[in-house]
Design a protein around this motif. Sequence first.
Motif, PDB file in Angstrom:
ATOM      1  N   TYR A   1      10.268   7.808  -2.723  1.00 22.48           N
ATOM      2  CA  TYR A   1      11.289   7.069  -1.978  1.00 22.48           C
ATOM      3  C   TYR A   1      11.244   7.367  -0.478  1.00 22.48           C
ATOM      4  CZ  TYR A   1      16.018   6.007  -0.253  1.00 22.48           C
ATOM      5  OH  TYR A   1      17.084   5.564   0.488  1.00 22.48           O
ATOM      6  N   LEU A   2      11.304   8.644  -0.103  1.00 25.15           N
ATOM      7  CA  LEU A   2      11.307   8.998   1.316  1.00 25.15           C
ATOM      8  C   LEU A   2      10.037   8.533   2.017  1.00 25.15           C
ATOM      9  CD1 LEU A   2      12.874  12.555   1.827  1.00 25.15           C
ATOM     10  CD2 LEU A   2      13.806  10.325   2.449  1.00 25.15           C
ATOM     11  N   LEU A   3       8.887   8.716   1.382  1.00 26.70           N
ATOM     12  CA  LEU A   3       7.636   8.249   1.974  1.00 26.70           C
ATOM     13  C   LEU A   3       7.705   6.758   2.303  1.00 26.70           C
ATOM     14  CD1 LEU A   3       4.940   9.976  -0.277  1.00 26.70           C
ATOM     15  CD2 LEU A   3       5.257  10.343   2.167  1.00 26.70           C
ATOM     16  N   THR A   4       8.277   5.993   1.387  1.00 27.85           N
ATOM     17  CA  THR A   4       8.302   4.540   1.523  1.00 27.85           C
ATOM     18  C   THR A   4       9.275   4.072   2.597  1.00 27.85           C
ATOM     19  OG1 THR A   4       7.804   4.400  -0.846  1.00 27.85           O
ATOM     20  CG2 THR A   4       8.516   2.383   0.233  1.00 27.85           C
ATOM     21  N   VAL A   5      10.443   4.701   2.687  1.00 24.09           N
ATOM     22  CA  VAL A   5      11.450   4.205   3.628  1.00 24.09           C
ATOM     23  C   VAL A   5      11.270   4.762   5.038  1.00 24.09           C
ATOM     24  CG1 VAL A   5      13.131   3.840   1.790  1.00 24.09           C
ATOM     25  CG2 VAL A   5      13.171   5.980   3.083  1.00 24.09           C
TER      26      VAL A   5
ATOM     27  N   ARG B   1       0.828  -1.193   0.000  1.00 20.12           N
ATOM     28  CA  ARG B   1       0.000   0.000   0.000  1.00 20.12           C
ATOM     29  C   ARG B   1       0.868   1.251   0.000  1.00 20.12           C
ATOM     30  NH1 ARG B   1      -4.577  -1.403   4.602  1.00 20.12           N
ATOM     31  NH2 ARG B   1      -5.510  -3.219   3.542  1.00 20.12           N
ATOM     32  N   PRO B   2       0.423   2.294  -0.676  1.00 20.53           N
ATOM     33  CA  PRO B   2       1.194   3.543  -0.661  1.00 20.53           C
ATOM     34  C   PRO B   2       1.347   4.067   0.770  1.00 20.53           C
ATOM     35  CG  PRO B   2      -0.522   3.597  -2.344  1.00 20.53           C
ATOM     36  CD  PRO B   2      -0.777   2.379  -1.517  1.00 20.53           C
ATOM     37  N   ALA B   3       2.531   4.572   1.068  1.00 23.19           N
ATOM     38  CA  ALA B   3       2.786   5.080   2.415  1.00 23.19           C
ATOM     39  C   ALA B   3       1.934   6.308   2.687  1.00 23.19           C
ATOM     40  CB  ALA B   3       4.263   5.425   2.562  1.00 23.19           C
ATOM     41  N   THR B   4       1.447   6.408   3.907  1.00 24.72           N
ATOM     42  CA  THR B   4       0.649   7.561   4.294  1.00 24.72           C
ATOM     43  C   THR B   4       1.541   8.742   4.663  1.00 24.72           C
ATOM     44  OG1 THR B   4      -0.973   8.380   5.895  1.00 24.72           O
ATOM     45  CG2 THR B   4       0.565   6.710   6.673  1.00 24.72           C
ATOM     46  N   ARG B   5       1.037   9.941   4.407  1.00 25.19           N
ATOM     47  CA  ARG B   5       1.791  11.149   4.744  1.00 25.19           C
ATOM     48  C   ARG B   5       1.487  11.614   6.170  1.00 25.19           C
ATOM     49  NH1 ARG B   5       3.418  13.954  -0.014  1.00 25.19           N
ATOM     50  NH2 ARG B   5       3.316  15.921   1.112  1.00 25.19           N
ATOM     51  N   ARG B   6       0.637  10.876   6.864  1.00 22.10           N
ATOM     52  CA  ARG B   6       0.222  11.264   8.208  1.00 22.10           C
ATOM     53  C   ARG B   6       1.395  11.224   9.192  1.00 22.10           C
ATOM     54  NH1 ARG B   6      -0.806   8.169  12.373  1.00 22.10           N
ATOM     55  NH2 ARG B   6      -0.795   6.296  11.060  1.00 22.10           N
ATOM     56  N   ALA B   7       1.598  12.316   9.872  1.00 18.16           N
ATOM     57  CA  ALA B   7       2.566  12.400  10.981  1.00 18.16           C
ATOM     58  C   ALA B   7       3.982  11.990  10.580  1.00 18.16           C
ATOM     59  CB  ALA B   7       2.092  11.537  12.150  1.00 18.16           C
ATOM     60  N   LEU B   8       4.349  12.238   9.336  1.00 17.04           N
ATOM     61  CA  LEU B   8       5.700  11.900   8.913  1.00 17.04           C
ATOM     62  C   LEU B   8       6.691  12.948   9.434  1.00 17.04           C
ATOM     63  CD1 LEU B   8       5.069  10.728   5.250  1.00 17.04           C
ATOM     64  CD2 LEU B   8       5.780   9.306   7.185  1.00 17.04           C
TER      65      LEU B   8
ATOM     66  N   ASP C   1       8.735  13.711  -3.023  1.00 17.57           N
ATOM     67  CA  ASP C   1       7.359  14.052  -2.638  1.00 17.57           C
ATOM     68  C   ASP C   1       7.221  13.787  -1.136  1.00 17.57           C
ATOM     69  OD1 ASP C   1       4.673  14.571  -2.499  1.00 17.57           O
ATOM     70  OD2 ASP C   1       4.058  12.654  -3.395  1.00 17.57           O
ATOM     71  N   TYR C   2       7.747  14.716  -0.357  1.00 18.59           N
ATOM     72  CA  TYR C   2       7.801  14.532   1.099  1.00 18.59           C
ATOM     73  C   TYR C   2       7.652  15.906   1.761  1.00 18.59           C
ATOM     74  CZ  TYR C   2       9.175  12.338   5.492  1.00 18.59           C
ATOM     75  OH  TYR C   2       9.176  11.844   6.781  1.00 18.59           O
TER      76      TYR C   2
ATOM     77  N   LEU D   1       9.491   3.372  10.072  1.00 20.86           N
ATOM     78  CA  LEU D   1      10.163   3.860  11.268  1.00 20.86           C
ATOM     79  C   LEU D   1       9.176   4.445  12.282  1.00 20.86           C
ATOM     80  CD1 LEU D   1      13.214   3.615  11.670  1.00 20.86           C
ATOM     81  CD2 LEU D   1      13.409   6.056  11.202  1.00 20.86           C
ATOM     82  N   LEU D   2       7.932   4.640  11.873  1.00 24.54           N
ATOM     83  CA  LEU D   2       6.905   5.104  12.811  1.00 24.54           C
ATOM     84  C   LEU D   2       6.604   4.044  13.863  1.00 24.54           C
ATOM     85  CD1 LEU D   2       4.424   6.846  10.329  1.00 24.54           C
ATOM     86  CD2 LEU D   2       6.184   7.912  11.745  1.00 24.54           C
ATOM     87  N   ASN D   3       6.943   2.800  13.559  1.00 20.30           N
ATOM     88  CA  ASN D   3       6.828   1.701  14.525  1.00 20.30           C
ATOM     89  C   ASN D   3       8.060   1.733  15.428  1.00 20.30           C
ATOM     90  OD1 ASN D   3       6.780  -0.732  15.923  1.00 20.30           O
ATOM     91  ND2 ASN D   3       6.202  -1.945  14.146  1.00 20.30           N
TER      92      ASN D   3
END
Length: 414
Positions: A176-180, A66-73, A100-101, A184-186
């Motif tokens: 790229y940044l969204l995905t990697v 699934r596409p990474a969420t931009r929430r709380a990045l 796109d970050y 790390l939010l975990n």
Amino acid sequence: MHGDVQGLIVAQRHLACDSPSPRYEVGILSGGLAIGGLICLALALTYAVLVLLAVVVWEIRTLAARPATRRALPPVTILKPLCGTEPQLYGQLRSFCSQDYPSYQVIFGARDATDAALVSARRLQAELPSVSLDIVIDPTEHGGNRKASNLTNMLVHARHDVLVVADSDTLARPDYLLTVVAPLLNGAVGLVTSIYRSAATPGLWSRLGAMYVNDWYMPSVLLAWLFGYRGYASGQTLCLRRSTLEAIGGFRAIANHLADDHRLGQLVRSLGLHIVLSPARVLVAHDEPSFAALEHHEMRWMRTLRVLRPRSFRLLFLSFSVPMAAVGLVACAASSALDVTNWALFGATLIARLSLHFVTRPRARGLMLSDLWLLVLRDLLLCWVWARTFFFSRVVWRDHEFDVGADGVIQQER
């Protein structure tokens, strides 16, 4: 006297009957060759099928991600160590400045103000004033690994608490940044890394070098991943928190290690944190101007593998599926045991090997069949480099020669 001579003759006849005949010994040898050849063929096919399965499973997993969420990045600092120019460097560096970050800083670092890679870095700094882009030039050394020393010097200028380290030859997608960063939010995740594909620049040696990565190295990484190994870490992507880096002693903790990325992964895992293999897709330009350059690179990589896995490295020949299958076929032929089963095993191994080549090939690269004729040469070269590694402890890295100890520590520069 006559009776004694007669008895001696009878005893010699008994001994002659009891000793193995030449025909019997040939039969034992032939049977051993037949069994050994069959085992080689079976092992070769097993590995070829398993590694193909691992790559296919990873591709399916990546497509289904699934596409990474931009929430709380969180905001991110990207550390890009530089050392000399290379083909496509400008485009590769620019891809990290066009992410796109929500918020990120890019730091380019070099040891020498005359480093040719700084031309591209300064050009980007002038072209992209809206991007938070810094250039750090610092020759201070903190150990034998100059990349780790460069990162140590760059870290002082990092403004954010999430760090992404990526080699200069890496080309990233806008997401790229969204995905990697998302894994790390975990809080249980300490490091995020990624696999990569290699795109060759024009030339025979570059094409062979790219095939080393795409056809053998990356598939072997994914095979280990399929069987549950979670210790892989690649310098193409290292994403971690500043607090995690500080807990392991910073980049200084890896400043004397040849496999700095692997050592970083070990230290992160020692904290009880997990390493996640991200579905981020990155492409690496592979440029080998000569056979000597190709040999130096692959000797360093093989030497690194030997340091990391000294025991299993001896069994690495099991991953050379087609050469091993060929050895098995020759052994069966030498024992006169060559039959339909042997040919079927060999043929199935070839099909799996060809399938792997097509599945792992970068989609954007020319005709799908253009490197097919290089497969035999590539596999034989792989065997040769592996065998040669047992007799050398020195490696060449960025035009510098090092001795590497059994623990992976760079001992001496020459």
